[in-house]
Design a protein around this motif. Structure first.
Motif, PDB file in Angstrom:
ATOM      1  N   PHE A  13     -21.316 -16.222 -26.261  1.00 53.20           N
ATOM      2  CA  PHE A  13     -19.945 -16.699 -26.186  1.00 53.20           C
ATOM      3  C   PHE A  13     -19.770 -17.894 -27.099  1.00 53.20           C
ATOM      4  O   PHE A  13     -20.734 -18.453 -27.615  1.00 53.20           O
ATOM      5  CB  PHE A  13     -19.574 -17.072 -24.747  1.00 53.20           C
ATOM      6  N   ALA A  14     -18.513 -18.281 -27.293  1.00 52.21           N
ATOM      7  CA  ALA A  14     -18.170 -19.486 -28.043  1.00 52.21           C
ATOM      8  C   ALA A  14     -17.300 -20.353 -27.146  1.00 52.21           C
ATOM      9  O   ALA A  14     -16.763 -19.884 -26.139  1.00 52.21           O
ATOM     10  CB  ALA A  14     -17.417 -19.116 -29.316  1.00 52.21           C
ATOM     11  N   ARG A  15     -17.176 -21.592 -27.518  1.00 54.34           N
ATOM     12  CA  ARG A  15     -16.276 -22.520 -26.821  1.00 54.34           C
ATOM     13  C   ARG A  15     -15.095 -22.810 -27.752  1.00 54.34           C
ATOM     14  O   ARG A  15     -15.244 -22.748 -28.981  1.00 54.34           O
ATOM     15  CB  ARG A  15     -17.003 -23.797 -26.476  1.00 54.34           C
ATOM     16  N   GLU A  39     -14.381 -21.693 -21.378  1.00 54.12           N
ATOM     17  CA  GLU A  39     -14.285 -23.092 -20.978  1.00 54.12           C
ATOM     18  C   GLU A  39     -14.784 -23.173 -19.539  1.00 54.12           C
ATOM     19  O   GLU A  39     -15.080 -22.147 -18.932  1.00 54.12           O
ATOM     20  CB  GLU A  39     -12.839 -23.596 -21.064  1.00 54.12           C
ATOM     21  N   ALA A  40     -14.826 -24.360 -19.000  1.00 54.12           N
ATOM     22  CA  ALA A  40     -15.337 -24.540 -17.636  1.00 54.12           C
ATOM     23  C   ALA A  40     -14.611 -23.672 -16.625  1.00 54.12           C
ATOM     24  O   ALA A  40     -15.218 -23.160 -15.688  1.00 54.12           O
ATOM     25  CB  ALA A  40     -15.237 -26.004 -17.236  1.00 54.12           C
ATOM     26  N   ALA A  69     -10.542 -22.096 -31.163  1.00 52.56           N
ATOM     27  CA  ALA A  69      -9.239 -22.010 -30.481  1.00 52.56           C
ATOM     28  C   ALA A  69      -8.104 -21.648 -31.442  1.00 52.56           C
ATOM     29  O   ALA A  69      -7.133 -21.013 -31.035  1.00 52.56           O
ATOM     30  CB  ALA A  69      -8.932 -23.319 -29.766  1.00 52.56           C
ATOM     31  N   ALA A  70      -8.236 -22.007 -32.712  1.00 52.50           N
ATOM     32  CA  ALA A  70      -7.184 -21.709 -33.680  1.00 52.50           C
ATOM     33  C   ALA A  70      -7.252 -20.284 -34.210  1.00 52.50           C
ATOM     34  O   ALA A  70      -6.301 -19.797 -34.817  1.00 52.50           O
ATOM     35  CB  ALA A  70      -7.271 -22.690 -34.859  1.00 52.50           C
TER      36      ALA A  70
END
Length: 138
Positions: A13-15, A39-40, A69-70
């Motif tokens: 995964f990525a954050r 995310e959390a 996120a972009a």
């Protein structure tokens, strides 16, 4: 048969704050085309190789400067570890996606399920039906 029996683990995964370049490098090194974005509070999106290509083609930006996120697609269609393969295949077809993040009972990322996982480990017929719906023009 349940999703947890054939899903791919561990799920990579990525954050959202990771650079798109680091996510792209992870995808390249692992030979994968999708990363759930976590995310959390859980999964907040999906980053696909297509998202990265379209970002590069549509904008003159370098991936190093862009956070995941972009670039990601916000939201994600997910299944649960306790879902049947038929339920997961139906979700894939309904939402026209080839891969589903798999959540455990607490809503945390537990794995990833692909149409290929279904074909190889469960049912070629079911995978074919899902692919037919995925490819269907709507």
């Amino acid at each position: 048969m349940l999703v947890q029996e054939i899903m791919t683990v561990p799920a990579r995964f990525a954050r959202p704050q990771d650079s798109a370049a680091s996510a792209a490098e992870q995808m390249k090194s692992l030979g994968i085309g999708v990363l759930p974005v976590v995310e959390a509070e859980g999964i907040v999106g999906i980053l696909t190789d297509r998202d990265l290509v379209l970002t590069l083609a549509g904008e003159n930006q370098q991936l190093e400067r862009l956070p995941v996120a972009a670039v990601m697609t916000a939201g994600a269609v997910c299944c649960r570890t306790c879902d049947s393969i038929e339920t997961a295949a139906a979700l894939m077809g309904d939402h026209q996606v080839r891969r589903l993040p798999v959540l455990d009972g607490d809503g945390n990322l537990a794995g990833l399920l692909s149409v290929t996982d279904i074909a190889v480990h469960a049912s070629e017929r079911l995978a074919g039906e899902a692919l037919g719906e995925i490819a269907e023009y709507r």
